[in-house]
Design a protein around this motif. Structure first.
Motif, PDB file in Angstrom:
ATOM      1  N   GLU A  35       2.405   1.782  -3.387  1.00  0.00           N
ATOM      2  CA  GLU A  35       1.443   2.316  -4.349  1.00  0.00           C
ATOM      3  C   GLU A  35       1.250   3.815  -4.149  1.00  0.00           C
ATOM      4  O   GLU A  35       1.168   4.580  -5.115  1.00  0.00           O
ATOM      5  N   GLU A  36       1.193   4.246  -2.883  1.00  0.00           N
ATOM      6  CA  GLU A  36       1.041   5.672  -2.591  1.00  0.00           C
ATOM      7  C   GLU A  36       2.275   6.455  -3.046  1.00  0.00           C
ATOM      8  O   GLU A  36       2.159   7.534  -3.640  1.00  0.00           O
TER       9      GLU A  36
ATOM     10  N   GLN B  85       0.826  -1.209   0.000  1.00  0.00           N
ATOM     11  CA  GLN B  85       0.000   0.000   0.000  1.00  0.00           C
ATOM     12  C   GLN B  85       0.863   1.263   0.000  1.00  0.00           C
ATOM     13  O   GLN B  85       0.596   2.210  -0.748  1.00  0.00           O
TER      14      GLN B  85
ATOM     15  N   SER C 197       4.458   5.545  -5.328  1.00  0.00           N
ATOM     16  CA  SER C 197       4.528   5.507  -6.785  1.00  0.00           C
ATOM     17  C   SER C 197       3.588   6.537  -7.401  1.00  0.00           C
ATOM     18  O   SER C 197       3.911   7.174  -8.414  1.00  0.00           O
ATOM     19  N   SER C 198       2.433   6.719  -6.771  1.00  0.00           N
ATOM     20  CA  SER C 198       1.480   7.725  -7.246  1.00  0.00           C
ATOM     21  C   SER C 198       2.045   9.135  -7.074  1.00  0.00           C
ATOM     22  O   SER C 198       1.873   9.994  -7.945  1.00  0.00           O
ATOM     23  N   LEU C 199       2.729   9.376  -5.942  1.00  0.00           N
ATOM     24  CA  LEU C 199       3.353  10.680  -5.702  1.00  0.00           C
ATOM     25  C   LEU C 199       4.469  10.949  -6.707  1.00  0.00           C
ATOM     26  O   LEU C 199       4.559  12.033  -7.279  1.00  0.00           O
TER      27      LEU C 199
ATOM     28  N   GLN D 135       5.127   9.288  -9.550  1.00  0.00           N
ATOM     29  CA  GLN D 135       4.770   9.034 -10.944  1.00  0.00           C
ATOM     30  C   GLN D 135       5.821   8.181 -11.661  1.00  0.00           C
ATOM     31  O   GLN D 135       6.083   8.363 -12.857  1.00  0.00           O
TER      32      GLN D 135
END
Length: 221
Positions: free
Chosen positions: A129-130, A126, A132-134, A136
């Motif tokens: 994923e967070e 989790q 990686s989203s930050l 990019q």
């Protein structure tokens, strides 16, 4: 990019410059322990477009508390607010206060480029994923130097090549090549301190790259 210019420097009279400095294509941040002479040497040696900025920050091992690429920076949660603003201005990045795998030393436990990144092996799916989203970019949890989770102490990497500690295993090297997208760019990962150089081979046949990689893995395994 046939070679990487090497700049010899000290920070506060010390040689461990990787743990005390941090930068990207736009700028280089150095701690207030750096002398005026060291600051001027860096400014004289780097391209004019690279801004060299000395900052007043009590967490002076900047390489341990900041991890950045050309777009986003992760910083220690206790970093001064003024330092956060300088990071944003000089490096031209979005700045996020973050921990990695429960560790506040984001520079030690996360290494990422504009292509991908590696984080502390105990980072949860989790959290990855967070992050990686930050950032990019794709991330993977991993180690260097035969199981060391202190990534910043055994790995330097940019968008074209990487150097890692001599104890890094063949499996670890394969993960590094994959997540940082080094193989498709015609580069190899080299072992630091062992006389094996990392060079760009974009003009060379890919079998040269694979021979270099196989030789290195044989040496380190």
């Amino acid at each position: 990019r046939d070679h990487i210019p090497v700049l010899h420097a000290t920070i506060g009279g010390n040689r461990f410059v990787g743990r005390t400095t941090v930068g990207n294509v736009r700028g280089l941040l150095i701690p207030n322990t750096a002398t005026d002479q060291e600051l001027q040497h860096l400014r004289n040696s780097l391209p004019d477009k690279v801004v060299v900025q000395r900052i007043e920050e009590r967490l002076s091992a900047l390489g341990n508390v900041i991890s950045t690429n050309d777009h986003v920076a992760l910083i220690h949660p206790d970093t001064d607010r003024e330092t956060e603003e300088i990071i944003s201005d000089v490096l031209g990045v979005e700045v996020f206060r973050q921990t990695v795998g429960g560790q506040a030393l984001v520079g030690s436990y996360a290494k990422f480029t504009n292509q991908g990144g590696m984080v502390h092996p105990r980072t949860t799916v989790q959290d990855m994923e967070e992050l990686s989203s930050l950032l990019q970019v794709p991330l993977v949890a991993g180690t260097v130097n035969r199981g060391s989770d202190v990534l910043g102490g055994g790995l330097i990497v940019n968008d074209w090549c990487a150097f890692c500690g001599l104890d890094t295993t063949g499996t670890e090297i394969s993960v590094l090549e994959s997540i940082f997208k080094l193989q498709r760019r015609g580069t190899a990962v080299g072992g630091a301190g062992g006389g094996t150089a990392t060079t760009s081979t974009s003009a060379q046949p890919m079998d040269i790259v694979m021979d270099m990689r196989s030789s290195l893995i044989d040496q380190l395994s």
